[in-house]
Scaffold this active site. Structure first.
Site, PDB file in Angstrom:
ATOM      1  N   ARG A  69      -0.270   6.697   7.194  1.00  0.00           N
ATOM      2  CA  ARG A  69      -0.298   6.600   5.878  1.00  0.00           C
ATOM      3  C   ARG A  69      -0.667   8.126   5.506  1.00  0.00           C
ATOM      4  O   ARG A  69      -0.412   8.513   4.271  1.00  0.00           O
ATOM      5  CB  ARG A  69      -0.841   5.524   5.168  1.00  0.00           C
ATOM      6  CG  ARG A  69      -0.242   4.142   5.556  1.00  0.00           C
ATOM      7  CD  ARG A  69      -0.828   3.120   4.716  1.00  0.00           C
ATOM      8  NE  ARG A  69      -0.350   1.894   4.960  1.00  0.00           N
ATOM      9  CZ  ARG A  69       0.487   1.052   4.559  1.00  0.00           C
ATOM     10  NH1 ARG A  69       1.638   1.697   3.890  1.00  0.00           N
ATOM     11  NH2 ARG A  69       0.667   0.028   5.237  1.00  0.00           N
ATOM     12  N   LYS A 125       0.787  -1.101  -0.069  1.00  0.00           N
ATOM     13  CA  LYS A 125       0.082   0.173   0.002  1.00  0.00           C
ATOM     14  C   LYS A 125       0.880   1.067  -0.147  1.00  0.00           C
ATOM     15  O   LYS A 125       0.394   2.397  -0.313  1.00  0.00           O
ATOM     16  CB  LYS A 125      -1.022  -0.150   1.263  1.00  0.00           C
ATOM     17  CG  LYS A 125      -1.642  -1.217   1.425  1.00  0.00           C
ATOM     18  CD  LYS A 125      -2.352  -1.275   2.804  1.00  0.00           C
ATOM     19  CE  LYS A 125      -2.980  -2.548   3.113  1.00  0.00           C
ATOM     20  NZ  LYS A 125      -2.993  -3.034   4.497  1.00  0.00           N
ATOM     21  N   GLY A 126       2.022   0.929   0.554  1.00  0.00           N
ATOM     22  CA  GLY A 126       2.954   2.168   0.765  1.00  0.00           C
ATOM     23  C   GLY A 126       3.042   3.158  -0.531  1.00  0.00           C
ATOM     24  O   GLY A 126       3.166   4.285   0.020  1.00  0.00           O
ATOM     25  N   GLU A 137       7.515   2.281  -6.122  1.00  0.00           N
ATOM     26  CA  GLU A 137       7.731   1.812  -4.606  1.00  0.00           C
ATOM     27  C   GLU A 137       8.072   2.869  -3.678  1.00  0.00           C
ATOM     28  O   GLU A 137       8.444   4.053  -4.174  1.00  0.00           O
ATOM     29  CB  GLU A 137       8.881   0.967  -4.630  1.00  0.00           C
ATOM     30  CG  GLU A 137       9.105  -0.104  -3.262  1.00  0.00           C
ATOM     31  CD  GLU A 137       8.075  -0.568  -2.352  1.00  0.00           C
ATOM     32  OE1 GLU A 137       6.842  -0.102  -2.354  1.00  0.00           O
ATOM     33  OE2 GLU A 137       8.109  -1.563  -1.964  1.00  0.00           O
ATOM     34  N   ASP A 138       7.463   2.861  -2.437  1.00  0.00           N
ATOM     35  CA  ASP A 138       7.597   3.889  -1.552  1.00  0.00           C
ATOM     36  C   ASP A 138       9.126   4.051  -1.145  1.00  0.00           C
ATOM     37  O   ASP A 138       9.758   5.152  -1.085  1.00  0.00           O
ATOM     38  CB  ASP A 138       6.811   3.609  -0.363  1.00  0.00           C
ATOM     39  CG  ASP A 138       7.014   2.487   0.316  1.00  0.00           C
ATOM     40  OD1 ASP A 138       7.896   1.606   0.020  1.00  0.00           O
ATOM     41  OD2 ASP A 138       6.117   1.974   1.327  1.00  0.00           O
ATOM     42  N   LYS A 172      17.268   4.428   1.515  1.00  0.00           N
ATOM     43  CA  LYS A 172      18.019   4.477   2.502  1.00  0.00           C
ATOM     44  C   LYS A 172      19.211   3.534   2.130  1.00  0.00           C
ATOM     45  O   LYS A 172      19.377   2.502   2.382  1.00  0.00           O
ATOM     46  CB  LYS A 172      17.445   3.828   3.856  1.00  0.00           C
ATOM     47  CG  LYS A 172      16.418   4.610   4.249  1.00  0.00           C
ATOM     48  CD  LYS A 172      15.811   3.723   5.613  1.00  0.00           C
ATOM     49  CE  LYS A 172      14.693   4.262   6.078  1.00  0.00           C
ATOM     50  NZ  LYS A 172      14.018   3.329   7.085  1.00  0.00           N
ATOM     51  N   ASP A 186       3.983   3.839   6.686  1.00  0.00           N
ATOM     52  CA  ASP A 186       3.189   3.522   7.694  1.00  0.00           C
ATOM     53  C   ASP A 186       4.088   2.906   8.903  1.00  0.00           C
ATOM     54  O   ASP A 186       5.337   2.414   8.740  1.00  0.00           O
ATOM     55  CB  ASP A 186       2.066   2.313   7.629  1.00  0.00           C
ATOM     56  CG  ASP A 186       2.864   0.903   7.528  1.00  0.00           C
ATOM     57  OD1 ASP A 186       3.567   0.887   6.503  1.00  0.00           O
ATOM     58  OD2 ASP A 186       2.236   0.138   8.252  1.00  0.00           O
ATOM     59  N   ASP A 233      14.924  -0.052   1.248  1.00  0.00           N
ATOM     60  CA  ASP A 233      15.722  -0.008   2.745  1.00  0.00           C
ATOM     61  C   ASP A 233      16.796  -1.302   2.426  1.00  0.00           C
ATOM     62  O   ASP A 233      17.745  -1.034   1.802  1.00  0.00           O
ATOM     63  CB  ASP A 233      14.654  -0.421   3.928  1.00  0.00           C
ATOM     64  CG  ASP A 233      15.092  -0.309   5.367  1.00  0.00           C
ATOM     65  OD1 ASP A 233      15.991   0.436   5.399  1.00  0.00           O
ATOM     66  OD2 ASP A 233      14.464  -1.187   6.184  1.00  0.00           O
ATOM     67  N   PHE A 293      13.536   5.624  10.855  1.00  0.00           N
ATOM     68  CA  PHE A 293      12.397   5.187  10.293  1.00  0.00           C
ATOM     69  C   PHE A 293      11.317   6.625  10.093  1.00  0.00           C
ATOM     70  O   PHE A 293      11.105   7.061  10.876  1.00  0.00           O
ATOM     71  CB  PHE A 293      11.752   4.285  11.579  1.00  0.00           C
ATOM     72  CG  PHE A 293      10.743   3.490  10.810  1.00  0.00           C
ATOM     73  CD1 PHE A 293      10.984   2.431  10.075  1.00  0.00           C
ATOM     74  CD2 PHE A 293       9.393   4.190  11.381  1.00  0.00           C
ATOM     75  CE1 PHE A 293       9.765   1.614   9.452  1.00  0.00           C
ATOM     76  CE2 PHE A 293       8.111   3.140  10.642  1.00  0.00           C
ATOM     77  CZ  PHE A 293       8.782   2.036  10.039  1.00  0.00           C
ATOM     78  N   VAL A 294      10.775   6.481   8.856  1.00  0.00           N
ATOM     79  CA  VAL A 294      10.043   7.587   8.489  1.00  0.00           C
ATOM     80  C   VAL A 294       8.571   7.241   8.296  1.00  0.00           C
ATOM     81  O   VAL A 294       8.436   6.005   7.983  1.00  0.00           O
ATOM     82  CB  VAL A 294      10.440   8.368   7.456  1.00  0.00           C
ATOM     83  CG1 VAL A 294      11.819   9.131   7.482  1.00  0.00           C
ATOM     84  CG2 VAL A 294      10.552   7.345   6.240  1.00  0.00           C
TER      85      VAL A 294
HETATM   86  P1  IMP Z   1      13.021  -3.645   2.296  1.00  0.00           P
HETATM   87  O1  IMP Z   1      12.611  -5.042   1.602  1.00  0.00           O
HETATM   88  O2  IMP Z   1      13.897  -3.711   3.479  1.00  0.00           O
HETATM   89  O3  IMP Z   1      13.868  -2.777   1.076  1.00  0.00           O
HETATM   90  O4  IMP Z   1      12.024  -2.686   2.834  1.00  0.00           O
HETATM   91  C1  IMP Z   1      11.132  -2.224   1.866  1.00  0.00           C
HETATM   92  C2  IMP Z   1       9.779  -1.933   2.697  1.00  0.00           C
HETATM   93  O5  IMP Z   1       9.913  -1.751   3.985  1.00  0.00           O
HETATM   94  C3  IMP Z   1       9.089  -0.804   2.002  1.00  0.00           C
HETATM   95  O6  IMP Z   1       8.260  -1.001   1.061  1.00  0.00           O
HETATM   96  C4  IMP Z   1       8.261  -0.264   3.241  1.00  0.00           C
HETATM   97  O7  IMP Z   1       6.852  -0.769   3.393  1.00  0.00           O
HETATM   98  C5  IMP Z   1       9.012  -0.653   4.380  1.00  0.00           C
HETATM   99  N1  IMP Z   1       9.943   0.353   5.148  1.00  0.00           N
HETATM  100  C6  IMP Z   1      11.239   0.420   4.923  1.00  0.00           C
HETATM  101  N2  IMP Z   1      11.657   1.324   5.877  1.00  0.00           N
HETATM  102  C7  IMP Z   1      10.659   2.113   6.290  1.00  0.00           C
HETATM  103  C8  IMP Z   1      10.624   3.295   6.888  1.00  0.00           C
HETATM  104  O8  IMP Z   1      11.456   3.952   7.103  1.00  0.00           O
HETATM  105  N3  IMP Z   1       9.121   3.685   7.018  1.00  0.00           N
HETATM  106  C9  IMP Z   1       8.090   3.030   6.482  1.00  0.00           C
HETATM  107  N4  IMP Z   1       8.249   1.827   6.055  1.00  0.00           N
HETATM  108  C10 IMP Z   1       9.678   1.342   5.639  1.00  0.00           C
HETATM  109 MG    MG Z   2       5.909  -1.034   0.993  1.00  0.00          MG
END
Ligand code: IMP
Ligand code: MG
Length: 181
Positions: free
Chosen positions: A164, A42-43, A98-99, A130, A158, A102, A151-152
């Site tokens: 959100r 949803k992000g 994508e939002d 990040k 969310d 990370d 963490f944002v």
């Molecule tokens: P990754 O698989 O670790 O790259 O994580 C990506 C997903 O983690 C994103 O689509 C977000 O849903 C969530 N996420 C990562 N960092 C944050 C943050 O700072 N705030 C909120 N959601 C996050």
């Molecule tokens: Mg997401």
């Protein structure tokens, strides 16, 4: 909601300005390509709807829902598909929207899965990055902002499904998630 926010990190004006720039860049690079823009629910939903509204070229949209977090502030590295695309993507130019990137696990999984369906190309457009948290060898092709290891929430992002609908991106007070590890 604002009681839980320590600081606004990216204002609405800054978001709008950067999204316009990204839209212009995508318009130039995807002119005559009729790309399929995929919103990762949803992000990414707020970013996605603002981004495509700023784009002027013909394009198509589709949605995919995946989850990489059980809740909380850390990635599990496990990705679960909740809703697949409605469209076939063979031969199409795909832009994954994508939002935030990370660890990178979510987008690595998605990218590989979509490449397995023989699209013409797959690019990644994420609002936030990040880089210091990356655990896989993957970069976004288009990105809005690089941020620190913080963490944002807001503008689609969310914490346990909350915040959100904040119109800007903020940093949560540590007291909101303290106790979590
Ligand atoms: P990754 O698989 O670790 O790259 O994580 C990506 C997903 O983690 C994103 O689509 C977000 O849903 C969530 N996420 C990562 N960092 C944050 C943050 O700072 N705030 C909120 N959601 C996050
Ligand atoms: Mg997401």
């Amino acid at each position: 909601m604002y009681d839980d926010i320590e600081q606004i990190w990216i204002s609405k004006d800054d978001l709008n300005k950067r999204i316009k720039e990204l839209a212009t860049q995508l318009d130039e690079e995807y002119k005559d390509k009729n790309p399929l823009m995929i919103c990762i629910l949803k992000g990414a939903v707020l970013f996605f709807t603002d981004l495509i509204r700023e784009m002027e070229i013909p394009l198509a949209i589709d949605f995919m829902s995946i989850s990489s977090y059980g809740g909380g502030t850390r990635s599990s590295g496990e990705v679960k598909m909740i809703k697949d695309l409605d469209t076939t993507i063979e031969g199409r130019d795909i832009i994954i929207v994508e939002d935030i990137m990370d660890s990178g696990y979510t987008l690595q999984y998605l990218r590989r899965m979509l490449l397995g369906r023989n699209p013409k190309s797959v690019k990644i457009c994420c609002l936030l990055d990040k880089p210091s948290r990356r655990e896989v060898d993957l970069q976004a092709d288009y990105k809005g902002f690089e941020i620190e290891n913080q963490f944002v929430v807001g503008y689609g992002l969310d914490y346990n499904q909350k915040y959100r609908n904040l119109p800007e991106i903020g940093i949560l007070k540590p007291s909101v998630y303290c106790g979590e590890e």
